[in-house]
Design a protein around this motif. Structure first.
Motif, mmCIF file in Angstrom:
data_model
loop_
_atom_site.group_PDB
_atom_site.id
_atom_site.type_symbol
_atom_site.label_atom_id
_atom_site.label_comp_id
_atom_site.label_asym_id
_atom_site.label_seq_id
_atom_site.Cartn_x
_atom_site.Cartn_y
_atom_site.Cartn_z
ATOM 1 N N VAL A 24 0.819 -1.211 0.000
ATOM 2 C CA VAL A 24 0.000 0.000 0.000
ATOM 3 C C VAL A 24 0.854 1.263 0.000
ATOM 4 C CG1 VAL A 24 -2.006 -1.027 1.132
ATOM 5 C CG2 VAL A 24 -0.168 -0.100 2.518
ATOM 6 N N ASP A 25 0.250 2.331 -0.474
ATOM 7 C CA ASP A 25 0.885 3.634 -0.446
ATOM 8 C C ASP A 25 0.053 4.529 0.464
ATOM 9 O OD1 ASP A 25 2.460 5.833 -0.973
ATOM 10 O OD2 ASP A 25 1.453 6.304 -2.858
ATOM 11 N N VAL A 26 0.256 4.401 1.773
ATOM 12 C CA VAL A 26 -0.453 5.205 2.761
ATOM 13 C C VAL A 26 0.563 5.778 3.736
ATOM 14 C CG1 VAL A 26 -2.605 3.875 2.601
ATOM 15 C CG2 VAL A 26 -0.861 3.208 4.274
ATOM 16 N N GLU A 27 0.176 6.812 4.450
ATOM 17 C CA GLU A 27 1.086 7.432 5.406
ATOM 18 C C GLU A 27 0.730 7.134 6.848
ATOM 19 O OE1 GLU A 27 1.704 11.556 4.618
ATOM 20 O OE2 GLU A 27 2.063 11.206 2.483
ATOM 21 N N THR A 28 -0.562 6.977 7.146
ATOM 22 C CA THR A 28 -0.991 6.789 8.533
ATOM 23 C C THR A 28 -1.874 5.547 8.668
ATOM 24 O OG1 THR A 28 -3.035 8.052 8.318
ATOM 25 C CG2 THR A 28 -1.025 9.301 8.873
ATOM 26 N N TYR A 29 -2.078 5.133 9.908
ATOM 27 C CA TYR A 29 -2.944 3.988 10.168
ATOM 28 C C TYR A 29 -4.409 4.300 9.907
ATOM 29 C CZ TYR A 29 0.538 0.709 11.003
ATOM 30 O OH TYR A 29 1.578 -0.156 10.759
ATOM 31 N N ARG A 30 -4.793 5.537 10.001
ATOM 32 C CA ARG A 30 -6.153 5.939 9.614
ATOM 33 C C ARG A 30 -6.378 5.556 8.141
ATOM 34 N NH1 ARG A 30 -8.687 9.885 12.204
ATOM 35 N NH2 ARG A 30 -6.692 10.752 12.839
ATOM 36 N N GLU A 31 -5.421 5.896 7.290
ATOM 37 C CA GLU A 31 -5.519 5.578 5.863
ATOM 38 C C GLU A 31 -5.455 4.070 5.617
ATOM 39 O OE1 GLU A 31 -3.206 8.616 3.235
ATOM 40 O OE2 GLU A 31 -2.187 8.483 5.185
ATOM 41 N N LEU A 32 -4.602 3.371 6.348
ATOM 42 C CA LEU A 32 -4.477 1.924 6.160
ATOM 43 C C LEU A 32 -5.774 1.213 6.525
ATOM 44 C CD1 LEU A 32 -2.723 -0.569 5.488
ATOM 45 C CD2 LEU A 32 -2.226 -0.687 7.928
ATOM 46 N N LEU A 33 -6.378 1.561 7.662
ATOM 47 C CA LEU A 33 -7.621 0.913 8.078
ATOM 48 C C LEU A 33 -8.750 1.235 7.107
ATOM 49 C CD1 LEU A 33 -7.394 1.363 11.942
ATOM 50 C CD2 LEU A 33 -6.768 -0.629 10.575
ATOM 51 N N ALA A 34 -8.779 2.456 6.580
ATOM 52 C CA ALA A 34 -9.781 2.802 5.567
ATOM 53 C C ALA A 34 -9.561 1.973 4.304
ATOM 54 C CB ALA A 34 -9.719 4.290 5.248
ATOM 55 N N LEU A 36 -8.212 -1.014 4.157
ATOM 56 C CA LEU A 36 -8.654 -2.380 4.452
ATOM 57 C C LEU A 36 -10.166 -2.510 4.316
ATOM 58 C CD1 LEU A 36 -6.425 -3.347 7.496
ATOM 59 C CD2 LEU A 36 -6.556 -4.568 5.313
ATOM 60 N N ALA A 37 -10.891 -1.504 4.800
ATOM 61 C CA ALA A 37 -12.357 -1.533 4.704
ATOM 62 C C ALA A 37 -12.822 -1.439 3.250
ATOM 63 C CB ALA A 37 -12.967 -0.410 5.530
ATOM 64 N N GLU A 38 -12.053 -0.757 2.412
ATOM 65 C CA GLU A 38 -12.376 -0.712 0.983
ATOM 66 C C GLU A 38 -12.147 -2.076 0.335
ATOM 67 O OE1 GLU A 38 -9.985 2.308 -0.834
ATOM 68 O OE2 GLU A 38 -10.924 3.917 0.337
ATOM 69 N N ARG A 39 -11.043 -2.696 0.717
ATOM 70 C CA ARG A 39 -10.688 -3.996 0.129
ATOM 71 C C ARG A 39 -11.609 -5.111 0.614
ATOM 72 N NH1 ARG A 39 -4.656 -6.659 -0.193
ATOM 73 N NH2 ARG A 39 -5.307 -8.618 -1.110
ATOM 74 N N TYR A 40 -12.002 -5.036 1.884
ATOM 75 C CA TYR A 40 -12.883 -6.039 2.491
ATOM 76 C C TYR A 40 -14.121 -5.321 3.017
ATOM 77 C CZ TYR A 40 -8.578 -8.701 2.300
ATOM 78 O OH TYR A 40 -7.434 -9.325 1.863
ATOM 79 N N GLU A 42 -16.822 -6.101 4.258
ATOM 80 C CA GLU A 42 -17.399 -6.604 5.510
ATOM 81 C C GLU A 42 -16.811 -5.878 6.720
ATOM 82 O OE1 GLU A 42 -15.932 -8.431 3.200
ATOM 83 O OE2 GLU A 42 -17.408 -9.841 2.427
ATOM 84 N N LEU A 43 -15.639 -5.277 6.554
ATOM 85 C CA LEU A 43 -14.984 -4.561 7.653
ATOM 86 C C LEU A 43 -15.401 -3.097 7.740
ATOM 87 C CD1 LEU A 43 -11.338 -5.951 7.314
ATOM 88 C CD2 LEU A 43 -13.125 -6.684 8.917
ATOM 89 N N ASP A 44 -16.182 -2.630 6.774
ATOM 90 C CA ASP A 44 -16.603 -1.233 6.766
ATOM 91 C C ASP A 44 -17.386 -0.908 8.038
ATOM 92 O OD1 ASP A 44 -16.878 1.348 5.740
ATOM 93 O OD2 ASP A 44 -18.874 0.874 4.951
ATOM 94 N N GLY A 45 -16.950 0.112 8.749
ATOM 95 C CA GLY A 45 -17.598 0.516 9.993
ATOM 96 C C GLY A 45 -17.202 -0.316 11.198
ATOM 97 N N ARG A 46 -16.356 -1.313 10.990
ATOM 98 C CA ARG A 46 -15.965 -2.188 12.095
ATOM 99 C C ARG A 46 -14.538 -1.930 12.562
ATOM 100 N NH1 ARG A 46 -17.261 -8.044 10.945
ATOM 101 N NH2 ARG A 46 -17.075 -8.155 13.199
ATOM 102 N N LEU A 47 -13.734 -1.280 11.736
ATOM 103 C CA LEU A 47 -12.375 -0.908 12.126
ATOM 104 C C LEU A 47 -12.336 0.546 12.568
ATOM 105 C CD1 LEU A 47 -10.304 -2.591 9.259
ATOM 106 C CD2 LEU A 47 -10.613 -3.414 11.598
ATOM 107 N N LEU A 48 -12.905 1.431 11.742
ATOM 108 C CA LEU A 48 -12.943 2.862 12.050
ATOM 109 C C LEU A 48 -14.358 3.277 12.406
ATOM 110 C CD1 LEU A 48 -10.787 4.339 9.154
ATOM 111 C CD2 LEU A 48 -10.131 4.148 11.565
#
Length: 93
Positions: A24-34, A36-40, A42-48
């Motif tokens: 991935v090309d992200v800078e922060t964990y906020r971006e990484l978790l977002a 992940l929710a895009e890729r999966y 089912e995780l939308d709203g469950r990580l962030l």
């Protein structure tokens, strides 16, 4: 950069794997978790939480064995080779 994500309990069931390596090309964990929710979806709203200002519920995310909240929270910089663990609130947070 390459980051290894490990999922526990229902998160693992949602993703279909315990470990996923992301390039991935992200800078922060906020971006990484977002991302992940895009890729999966089912995780939308469950990580962030809604709005992305905090972790959802009592979800625990650790980075290289340290709780993300004890680092710089969601603004913690992502480093190449980081190992991220996501544990859902049903496990007690």
């Amino acid at each position: 950069m390459e980051v290894e994500c490990r999922f526990f309990g229902p998160f693992r069931d949602d993703v279909g794997e315990k470990r996923v390596t992301l390039d991935v090309d992200v800078e922060t964990y906020r971006e990484l978790l977002a991302r992940l929710a895009e890729r999966y979806p089912e995780l939308d709203g469950r990580l962030l939480a809604d709005g992305g200002d905090d972790l959802a519920g009592r979800t625990v995310v650790s980075v290289n064995t340290t709780d993300l909240r004890h680092l710089d929270g969601l603004d913690t910089p992502v480093e190449d080779g980081d190992v991220v663990r996501a544990i859902p609130s049903v496990y007690g947070g």
